[in-house]
Design a protein around this motif. Structure first.
Motif, short mmCIF file in Angstrom:
data_model
loop_
_atom_site.label_atom_id
_atom_site.label_comp_id
_atom_site.label_asym_id
_atom_site.label_seq_id
_atom_site.Cartn_x
_atom_site.Cartn_y
_atom_site.Cartn_z
N GLY A 185 -2.22 -14.51 5.49
CA GLY A 185 -2.12 -13.28 4.71
C GLY A 185 -2.68 -12.10 5.47
N SER A 186 -2.81 -10.98 4.79
CA SER A 186 -3.25 -9.77 5.48
C SER A 186 -4.77 -9.68 5.47
N LEU A 187 -5.36 -9.52 6.66
CA LEU A 187 -6.80 -9.33 6.77
C LEU A 187 -7.21 -8.03 6.11
N ARG A 188 -6.34 -7.02 6.26
CA ARG A 188 -6.61 -5.71 5.70
C ARG A 188 -6.71 -5.80 4.18
N ALA A 189 -5.76 -6.53 3.58
CA ALA A 189 -5.78 -6.69 2.12
C ALA A 189 -7.04 -7.44 1.71
N LYS A 190 -7.41 -8.45 2.50
CA LYS A 190 -8.59 -9.24 2.19
C LYS A 190 -9.84 -8.35 2.21
N LEU A 191 -9.93 -7.53 3.25
CA LEU A 191 -11.08 -6.66 3.40
C LEU A 191 -11.14 -5.65 2.25
N VAL A 192 -9.98 -5.07 1.91
CA VAL A 192 -9.93 -4.09 0.81
C VAL A 192 -10.38 -4.75 -0.48
N VAL A 193 -9.88 -5.97 -0.74
CA VAL A 193 -10.25 -6.67 -1.97
C VAL A 193 -11.75 -6.92 -2.00
N GLN A 194 -12.32 -7.32 -0.85
CA GLN A 194 -13.75 -7.59 -0.80
C GLN A 194 -14.57 -6.33 -1.03
N LEU A 195 -14.15 -5.23 -0.39
CA LEU A 195 -14.88 -3.97 -0.57
C LEU A 195 -14.81 -3.53 -2.03
N LEU A 196 -13.64 -3.69 -2.65
CA LEU A 196 -13.48 -3.28 -4.04
C LEU A 196 -14.32 -4.17 -4.95
N ALA A 197 -14.41 -5.47 -4.61
CA ALA A 197 -15.22 -6.38 -5.42
C ALA A 197 -16.68 -5.94 -5.36
N VAL A 198 -17.16 -5.57 -4.16
CA VAL A 198 -18.54 -5.09 -4.03
C VAL A 198 -18.72 -3.82 -4.85
N ALA A 199 -17.75 -2.90 -4.78
CA ALA A 199 -17.83 -1.66 -5.54
C ALA A 199 -17.87 -1.94 -7.03
N ALA A 200 -17.07 -2.92 -7.47
CA ALA A 200 -17.04 -3.25 -8.90
C ALA A 200 -18.38 -3.81 -9.34
N VAL A 201 -18.96 -4.70 -8.51
CA VAL A 201 -20.26 -5.29 -8.85
C VAL A 201 -21.32 -4.19 -8.94
N LEU A 202 -21.29 -3.25 -7.97
CA LEU A 202 -22.26 -2.15 -7.97
C LEU A 202 -22.09 -1.29 -9.22
N ALA A 203 -20.83 -1.01 -9.60
CA ALA A 203 -20.56 -0.16 -10.76
C ALA A 203 -21.09 -0.83 -12.02
N VAL A 204 -20.85 -2.16 -12.15
CA VAL A 204 -21.32 -2.87 -13.34
C VAL A 204 -22.85 -2.91 -13.37
N ALA A 205 -23.45 -3.13 -12.17
CA ALA A 205 -24.91 -3.17 -12.10
C ALA A 205 -25.49 -1.82 -12.49
N LEU A 206 -24.84 -0.74 -12.04
CA LEU A 206 -25.29 0.61 -12.38
C LEU A 206 -25.26 0.80 -13.89
N TYR A 207 -24.17 0.34 -14.50
CA TYR A 207 -24.00 0.51 -15.96
C TYR A 207 -25.15 -0.20 -16.69
N ALA A 249 -13.90 4.36 -4.63
CA ALA A 249 -14.02 3.27 -3.66
C ALA A 249 -12.65 2.79 -3.18
N VAL A 250 -11.61 2.98 -4.03
CA VAL A 250 -10.27 2.48 -3.64
C VAL A 250 -9.78 3.18 -2.36
N PRO A 251 -9.64 4.53 -2.35
CA PRO A 251 -9.18 5.15 -1.10
C PRO A 251 -10.17 4.96 0.04
N LEU A 252 -11.48 4.97 -0.30
CA LEU A 252 -12.47 4.82 0.78
C LEU A 252 -12.36 3.45 1.44
N SER A 253 -12.15 2.40 0.62
CA SER A 253 -12.06 1.07 1.23
C SER A 253 -10.76 0.92 1.99
N LEU A 254 -9.69 1.55 1.49
CA LEU A 254 -8.42 1.52 2.24
C LEU A 254 -8.63 2.19 3.60
#
Ligand code: ADP
Ligand code: MG
Length: 460
Positions: free
Chosen positions: A8-30, A179-184
């Motif tokens: 598969g695409s490494l780029r997609a994998k990296l984007v998904v991982q960065l977004l997952a980290v961003a989501a965890v941070l957003a939930v933790a912030l909340y 985080a979406v455009p930034l991780s892209l």
């Protein structure tokens, strides 16, 4: 899930991982904001409740006939600041409730003097925050314990905490969206060096086998090393092939031509007829193997060179004239007249001149060797539909119904060959050259008899 497959695409994998980290941070912030807001709102409510309770407790006064309770309006208006919340109070004197709600839950332990004790407890249909203040008042014979409780529902507090938490949720969502455009962008920047390296390698010419020295990040060093090792091995193998082709031609042709010359001399000197017959068949055999060897090497050369195709400007008419000149003696020997027509001006195409020459040599060779004596072989040049075309037409035996596709198979010879020597590689070579240079090859029997071969190459 394709992004997680090994191909598969490494780029997609990296984007998904960065977004997952961003989501965890957003939930933790909340959740952090939510619990902090809860605590802050509770502390604010406690401060007001405590002040009100203490103030009521302090206003209790001993009089002649007991204790006077003064519930000042100011005290309760202070509590009204908390919004729509309901208030409950209870004042116990000597363990008896004298005013307020007698079932309001008491504190788990009796509080120290005048320091308010805070606790939460369900009461009726609501959840209350309660402040309790204890003191004792001297009445008549001695001190009497007094307990003042004020409870308040927690809607105001919850509203404040909710509004803060909602704002935090909004910030969290905004953070994630950002985080979406930034991780892209960051995934793109990670893979840029790889793409640049691939471009640099892809831009190289087919013969460029120098080691790759493109600047690349440290992480790509193993890949670059492996690539350079591979290039070096390929370079070695190719140069061996080149040497082999060149040397084999020399080492096979020279001894064969010596054998042939010796056999011809022996034939001339011999008077004995059976020996002469043997020598003649020997000469034919040597000739056939010399031809086969040279065709095999030609074929190897064509395969090798079309693999790393060199593209230079070639004048087809010049190649045709060279080949015709080279075949002049053979044609004369067989009493075939070789005629070149339509060769005025240049017929420019692009490709490897050696490949084009090899194809033409095979066509002219076939035309001469499959023709009878006192016939003509015409080599014509023309331009058509963006192609330059060379036609080789003979007045020979024709193809006896065989098709070009059948005859062009490796080592396949037609049923029309009779005693003409050959190895069945000529048309294979021509087809391969046409394919390598983006041209077309056609071989057909003409209505007037004889065969016409045409090779078209893209015009420049
Ligand atoms: N000009 C021609 N006239 C008649 N037959 C031909 C001609 N060119 C090719 N052929 C047929 O196509 C076959 C394959 O040609 P080629 O691959 O050059 O092999 P070779 O010439 O060594 O037999 C020949 O054996 C012959 O039968
Ligand atoms: Mg041939």
């Amino acid at each position: 899930m394709r992004a997680f497959l090994p191909n598969g695409s490494l780029r997609a994998k990296l984007v998904v991982q960065l977004l997952a980290v961003a989501a965890v941070l957003a939930v933790a912030l909340y959740f952090t904001v939510r619990s902090t807001a809860d605590r802050a709102a509770e502390a604010a409510q406690d401060a007001i409740l405590g002040a009100a309770t203490t103030s009521i407790a302090e206003q209790l006064r001993a009089t002649e006939d007991g204790i006077e309770v003064d519930l000042a309006y100011a005290t309760f208006s202070m509590l009204g600041a908390m919004g729509q919340d309901r208030l409950f109070y209870r004042i116990d004197i000597a363990g008896e409730t004298v005013t307020g709600y007698s079932d309001l839950p008491p504190p788990p332990a009796r509080p120290a003097s005048l320091a308010p004790e805070f606790y939460s407890s369900p009461y009726l249909d609501a959840d209350l925050r309660i402040a309790a203040v204890a003191r004792s008042i001297v009445v008549g014979k001695g001190p009497v314990p007094v307990l003042v409780l004020i409870g308040q529902t927690r809607q105001g507090q919850a509203a404040i905490a909710d509004s803060l938490a909602n704002r935090a949720a909004l910030i969290g969502v905004g953070f994630f969206v950002l985080a979406v455009p930034l991780s892209l962008l960051s995934a793109g920047s990670v893979f840029n060096p790889i793409n640049r390296l691939a471009e640099a390698v892809g831009r190289r010419g087919p013969r460029d086998l120098r080691p790759v020295r493109h600047p690349a990040p440290r992480e790509l060093a193993p890949l670059l090393g492996a690539l350079n090792g591979f290039v070096a091995r390929l370079r070695g193998a190719l140069s061996q092939t080149e040497t082999f082709i060149a040397e084999a031609a020399h080492h096979i042709r020279t001894p064969l031509s010596t054998v042939r010359t010796e056999a011809e001399i022996a034939l001339r000197q011999s008077e004995d007829e059976p020996t002469r017959v043997r020598l003649r068949s020997m000469i034919r055999g040597v000739e056939a193997s010399a031809r086969s060897a040279s065709q095999l090497l030609d074929h190897a050369m064509v395969l090798y060179r079309s693999d790393q195709l060199e593209r230079v400007e070639v004048d087809l008419s010049a190649v045709v004239r060279n080949v015709a000149r080279a075949f002049e003696p053979t044609a004369e020997l067989r009493e075939v007249s070789l005629i070149v027509t339509g060769g005025d001006g240049a017929f420019m195409t692009q490709g490897d001149p050696l490949l084009i020459e090899s194809a033409l040599r095979n066509l002219v060779d076939n035309a001469i060797k499959y023709s009878g004596t006192e016939t003509e072989v015409r080599i014509g040049l023309s331009r058509e539909h963006g192609m330059v075309q060379v036609k080789v037409a003979d007045q020979g035996r024709g193809l006896s119904g065989a098709s070009m596709a059948q005859l062009a198979v490796r080592f396949t010879r037609g049923g029309n060959v009779g005693d003409v020597v050959g190895s069945g590689l000529g048309l294979t070579i021509v087809t391969e050259v046409a394919q390598a240079l983006g041209g077309q090859f056609d071989l057909r029997e003409m209505e007037t008899g004889g065969t016409c071969a045409s090779l078209s190459l893209p015009a420049l």
